[in-house]
Design a protein around this motif. Sequence first.
Motif, PDB file in Angstrom:
ATOM      1  N   UNK A   1       0.932  -1.018   0.087  1.00  9.80           N
ATOM      2  CA  UNK A   1       0.027  -0.174   0.190  1.00  9.80           C
ATOM      3  C   UNK A   1       0.800   1.309  -0.202  1.00  9.80           C
ATOM      4  N   UNK A   2       0.424   2.252  -0.560  1.00 13.29           N
ATOM      5  CA  UNK A   2       1.149   3.440  -0.835  1.00 13.29           C
ATOM      6  C   UNK A   2       0.204   4.641  -0.215  1.00 13.29           C
ATOM      7  N   UNK A   3       0.804   5.913   0.268  1.00 11.02           N
ATOM      8  CA  UNK A   3       0.079   6.842   0.580  1.00 11.02           C
ATOM      9  C   UNK A   3       0.417   7.678  -0.600  1.00 11.02           C
ATOM     10  N   UNK A   4      -0.673   8.105  -1.252  1.00  8.54           N
ATOM     11  CA  UNK A   4      -0.788   8.925  -2.395  1.00  8.54           C
ATOM     12  C   UNK A   4      -1.444  10.133  -1.928  1.00  8.54           C
ATOM     13  N   UNK A   5      -0.797  11.454  -2.747  1.00  7.95           N
ATOM     14  CA  UNK A   5      -1.639  12.674  -2.653  1.00  7.95           C
ATOM     15  C   UNK A   5      -1.974  13.120  -4.129  1.00  7.95           C
ATOM     16  N   UNK A   6      -3.079  13.697  -4.230  1.00 10.16           N
ATOM     17  CA  UNK A   6      -3.678  14.190  -5.449  1.00 10.16           C
ATOM     18  C   UNK A   6      -4.196  15.367  -5.446  1.00 10.16           C
ATOM     19  N   UNK A   7      -3.779  16.051  -6.307  1.00 10.38           N
ATOM     20  CA  UNK A   7      -4.467  17.626  -6.557  1.00 10.38           C
ATOM     21  C   UNK A   7      -5.518  17.559  -7.261  1.00 10.38           C
ATOM     22  N   UNK A   8      -6.635  18.312  -7.046  1.00 13.42           N
ATOM     23  CA  UNK A   8      -7.858  18.455  -7.863  1.00 13.42           C
ATOM     24  C   UNK A   8      -7.950  20.019  -8.211  1.00 13.42           C
ATOM     25  N   UNK A   9      -8.387  20.234  -9.484  1.00 10.81           N
ATOM     26  CA  UNK A   9      -8.709  21.472  -9.628  1.00 10.81           C
ATOM     27  C   UNK A   9      -9.814  21.663 -10.815  1.00 10.81           C
ATOM     28  N   UNK A  10     -10.538  22.802 -10.698  1.00 11.34           N
ATOM     29  CA  UNK A  10     -11.498  23.032 -11.816  1.00 11.34           C
ATOM     30  C   UNK A  10     -11.930  24.511 -11.978  1.00 11.34           C
ATOM     31  N   UNK A  11     -11.979  24.867 -13.262  1.00  9.08           N
ATOM     32  CA  UNK A  11     -12.621  26.312 -13.236  1.00  9.08           C
ATOM     33  C   UNK A  11     -13.649  26.605 -14.294  1.00  9.08           C
ATOM     34  N   UNK A  12     -14.285  25.333 -15.008  1.00  8.90           N
ATOM     35  CA  UNK A  12     -15.052  25.427 -16.013  1.00  8.90           C
ATOM     36  C   UNK A  12     -16.451  24.890 -15.278  1.00  8.90           C
ATOM     37  N   UNK A  13     -17.787  25.075 -15.887  1.00  8.33           N
ATOM     38  CA  UNK A  13     -19.003  24.600 -15.295  1.00  8.33           C
ATOM     39  C   UNK A  13     -19.283  24.825 -14.002  1.00  8.33           C
TER      40      UNK A  13
END
Length: 160
Positions: free
Chosen positions: A1-13
């Motif tokens: 198992x790994x600890x993962x970091x995910x970035x999220x972004x949005x600027x439409x809709x």
Amino acid sequence: MHRAYVALGSNLGDPKRQVLDALDGLAALPGSRMLARSRLYLTPPWGVREQPQFVNAVAALETSLSPHALLDALLAMERAAGRLRDGERWGPRTLDLDVLHMDGVRIDDERLTLPHPRIAQRAFVLLPLHDVAPMLELPGQGRVDTLLAQVDRAGCEVLP
């Protein structure tokens, strides 16, 4: 198992809804469990300035997925949200998901670089990453809390 970091972004809709839905999607990834999620931030665009502000967040996951399998899952989520990858960098998007870091993993190939090479330059990544892992050491870049103290946070605000 790994600890993962995910970035999220949005600027439409509906950017806030896009990010919240993507957080739910990350929590439902096979072989994965959500450990933490940041607050949502409203941030100015980076790179191409003439576009709407972004909503950004970071999720910490525990996952059995390999780095490339996680990337493939993120790309599928982007496509499902209507994201078209047309080669334009730093432009507007319905959803942007990036693997920032996976504990114990260093990769530099044509598809993926870990840790993400530009974390240290981006308040829109460091602010939410600081919410979930302020003491995280990013190989070759530094510790998240130290990096955050060195970037311009002008125009970044926490969303209610």
